[in-house]
Design an enzyme around this catalytic site. Structure first.
Site, PDB file in Angstrom:
ATOM      1  CE1 TYR A 102      -3.952   2.278   0.758  1.00 21.87           C
ATOM      2  CE2 TYR A 102      -2.653   3.079   2.545  1.00 21.87           C
ATOM      3  CZ  TYR A 102      -3.715   3.239   1.557  1.00 21.87           C
ATOM      4  OH  TYR A 102      -4.698   4.054   1.983  1.00 21.87           O
ATOM      5  CB  THR A 124     -10.902  10.000   6.665  1.00 23.96           C
ATOM      6  OG1 THR A 124     -10.024  10.997   6.574  1.00 23.96           O
ATOM      7  CG2 THR A 124     -12.187  10.708   6.588  1.00 23.96           C
TER       8      THR A 124
HETATM    9  P1  NAD Z   1     -12.864   1.799   0.838  1.00 19.69           P
HETATM   10  O1  NAD Z   1     -12.118   0.709   0.537  1.00 19.69           O
HETATM   11  O2  NAD Z   1     -13.942   2.118   1.483  1.00 19.69           O
HETATM   12  O3  NAD Z   1     -12.894   2.431  -0.861  1.00 19.69           O
HETATM   13  C1  NAD Z   1     -12.089   1.987  -1.866  1.00 19.69           C
HETATM   14  C2  NAD Z   1     -13.062   1.774  -3.049  1.00 19.69           C
HETATM   15  O4  NAD Z   1     -12.207   1.464  -4.150  1.00 19.69           O
HETATM   16  C3  NAD Z   1     -14.119   0.543  -2.869  1.00 19.69           C
HETATM   17  O5  NAD Z   1     -15.274   1.026  -3.067  1.00 19.69           O
HETATM   18  C4  NAD Z   1     -13.442  -0.506  -3.559  1.00 19.69           C
HETATM   19  O6  NAD Z   1     -14.549  -1.479  -4.068  1.00 19.69           O
HETATM   20  C5  NAD Z   1     -12.585   0.314  -4.733  1.00 19.69           C
HETATM   21  N1  NAD Z   1     -11.857  -0.187  -5.507  1.00 19.69           N
HETATM   22  C6  NAD Z   1     -10.635  -0.976  -5.012  1.00 19.69           C
HETATM   23  N2  NAD Z   1      -9.701  -1.467  -5.806  1.00 19.69           N
HETATM   24  C7  NAD Z   1     -10.455  -1.335  -6.840  1.00 19.69           C
HETATM   25  C8  NAD Z   1     -10.180  -1.503  -8.420  1.00 19.69           C
HETATM   26  N3  NAD Z   1      -9.100  -2.265  -8.533  1.00 19.69           N
HETATM   27  N4  NAD Z   1     -10.836  -1.163  -9.257  1.00 19.69           N
HETATM   28  C9  NAD Z   1     -11.980  -0.342  -9.038  1.00 19.69           C
HETATM   29  N5  NAD Z   1     -12.516  -0.075  -7.821  1.00 19.69           N
HETATM   30  C10 NAD Z   1     -11.606  -0.541  -6.800  1.00 19.69           C
HETATM   31  O7  NAD Z   1     -11.616   2.942   1.373  1.00 19.69           O
HETATM   32  P2  NAD Z   1     -11.778   4.810   1.446  1.00 19.69           P
HETATM   33  O8  NAD Z   1     -11.549   4.823   2.903  1.00 19.69           O
HETATM   34  O9  NAD Z   1     -13.019   4.916   1.186  1.00 19.69           O
HETATM   35  O10 NAD Z   1     -10.508   5.050   0.752  1.00 19.69           O
HETATM   36  C11 NAD Z   1     -10.577   5.627  -0.505  1.00 19.69           C
HETATM   37  C12 NAD Z   1      -9.401   5.975  -1.021  1.00 19.69           C
HETATM   38  O11 NAD Z   1      -8.714   6.965  -0.008  1.00 19.69           O
HETATM   39  C13 NAD Z   1      -8.260   5.035  -1.152  1.00 19.69           C
HETATM   40  O12 NAD Z   1      -7.651   5.434  -2.207  1.00 19.69           O
HETATM   41  C14 NAD Z   1      -7.288   5.190   0.169  1.00 19.69           C
HETATM   42  O13 NAD Z   1      -6.030   4.839  -0.037  1.00 19.69           O
HETATM   43  C15 NAD Z   1      -7.565   6.622   0.524  1.00 19.69           C
HETATM   44  N6  NAD Z   1      -7.381   7.161   2.161  1.00 19.69           N
HETATM   45  C16 NAD Z   1      -8.512   7.018   2.824  1.00 19.69           C
HETATM   46  C17 NAD Z   1      -7.981   7.058   4.194  1.00 19.69           C
HETATM   47  C18 NAD Z   1      -9.016   6.702   5.497  1.00 19.69           C
HETATM   48  O14 NAD Z   1      -9.033   7.054   6.353  1.00 19.69           O
HETATM   49  N7  NAD Z   1     -10.290   6.407   4.771  1.00 19.69           N
HETATM   50  C19 NAD Z   1      -6.870   7.486   4.797  1.00 19.69           C
HETATM   51  C20 NAD Z   1      -5.916   7.591   3.528  1.00 19.69           C
HETATM   52  C21 NAD Z   1      -6.105   7.297   2.381  1.00 19.69           C
END
Ligand code: NAD
Ligand code: UDP
Length: 313
Positions: free
Chosen positions: A145, A175
């Site tokens: 990651y 978040t």
């Molecule tokens: P999440 O897992 O709920 O959402 C990720 C989404 O991407 C999911 O709906 C999943 O089905 C989709 N996905 C994954 N691989 C895929 C692929 N190959 N093709 C199409 N869709 C795909 O996570 P989140 O918390 O909503 O995070 C969203 C983004 O924000 C991510 O990129 C994550 O790295 C980043 N992020 C989130 C946080 C947090 O605290 N939530 C912190 C840092 C970064």
């Protein structure tokens, strides 16, 4: 509406993506939501049905779409999920980002990458500023990651330098909020579920490690501001998060208090390469975007607890 430019949200059925789609639709945008539903769900976007186009697609494979703006969020975000298939996580970050940058290059779209505080690894400097290069173990279990996102940032910068793509890089810190997946093992959802079920809250490695938790609505506001920002730092990374640091042990106590739960708190083994401290320096986002994490942790946790209570999970 027909002249409204299209905004593509990858990972739009996930936790952050579903809130972002909702916000953009509320702002009158025309939205395409693309997701392979690997960690996201149809339930997250059920209430938006009919308001936008949903495309089920794995971003590892190319796709031809037209868009003026791309919010590129697709990637599993919780350690449990991104470590369950590490090579796929790397492919999503590398091939998926190349595919979206190719789309942006072809259509002239502006593209925003949802990067992460994990690019700082287990940081030695506190708080983390955008110019801190980080301390990542490229051989550890989090590297699929961390390094995946670092390469994704590199790709953004190279497509900008080489092809003039208009890029934005958001480094998102922890978040939380409604629609976090119940099964993704993140600390806020784990502790709330434990508290509601009367099951043990497990502090990995003792709970002395810290995080800074940002409420989802504040974070989404930051992403939209960064996408719209036209200032001189627009192609540089921006930390987005809450600068108020709290230990995991304190978080457990707070959630038990808010839920009125008597669930036990136990200690579990330390996770390899688990960052000991994490806290963003958000001065760049505050100055350039007017960003602030305004939702008080207690209020944000109450809303999240209400969400999980209503799910009766
Ligand atoms: P999440 O897992 O709920 O959402 C990720 C989404 O991407 C999911 O709906 C999943 O089905 C989709 N996905 C994954 N691989 C895929 C692929 N190959 N093709 C199409 N869709 C795909 O996570 P989140 O918390 O909503 O995070 C969203 C983004 O924000 C991510 O990129 C994550 O790295 C980043 N992020 C989130 C946080 C947090 O605290 N939530 C912190 C840092 C970064
Ligand atoms: N954590 C914990 N118990 C849990 C889940 C997580 O003690 O049930 C700890 C984890 O080891 C980490 C912190 O809480 O130090 C935040 O974990 P999370 O998975 O939410 O996010 P990340 O590690 O990506 O910041």
């Amino acid at each position: 509406m027909s002249d409204t430019p299209t905004t593509l949200v990858t990972g739009g059925a996930g936790f952050l993506g579903s809130h972002l789609c909702q916000r953009l639709l509320g702002d009158g945008r025309r939205v395409i939501c693309l997701d392979n539903l690997s960690t996201g769900s149809r339930a997250n976007i059920e209430h938006l049905k009919g308001e936008f186009e949903f495309i089920e697609h794995d971003l590892i494979n190319p796709i031809k779409l037209d868009a003026a703006f791309v919010y590129h969020l697709a990637c599993p975000a919780s350690p449990v999920h991104y470590q369950s298939n590490p090579v796929r996580t790397i492919k999503t970050n590398v091939l998926g980002t190349i595919n979206m940058l190719g789309l942006a290059r072809r259509t002239g779209a502006r593209i925003l990458l949802a990067s992460t505080s994990e690019v700082y690894g287990d940081p030695i400097k506190h708080p983390q500023r955008e110019d801190y290069p980080g301390n990542v173990n490229q051989l550890g279990p989090r590297a699929c990651y961390d390094e995946g996102k670092r390469v994704a940032e590199t790709l953004m910068m190279e497509y900008h330098r080489e092809h003039g793509v208009d890029v934005r890089i958001a480094r998102i810190f922890n978040t939380y909020g409604p629609r976090m997946a119940a099964n993704d093992g993140r600390v806020v959802s784990n502790f709330i579920l434990g508290a509601l079920r009367g099951e043990p809250l497990k502090l990995f490695g003792g709970g002395g490690q810290s995080r800074s938790f940002c409420y989802v609505d504040d974070l989404i506001g930051g992403l939209v501001s960064l996408m719209e920002y036209q200032g001189g730092l627009r192609h540089q990374p921006f930390n987005l998060g809450n600068p108020h640091e709290i230990t995991i042990r304190e978080l457990a106590a707070t959630i038990l208090r808010l839920t009125g739960s008597a669930a036990p708190v136990v200690t579990g083994p330390a996770q390899q390469d688990d960052p000991g401290r994490r806290c963003p320096d958000i001065s760049r986002a505050m100055t350039e975007l007017g960003f602030q994490s305004v939702t008080d942790l207690l209020e944000g946790l109450r809303r999240t607890i209400d969400y999980f209570r209503a799910l009766a999970v």
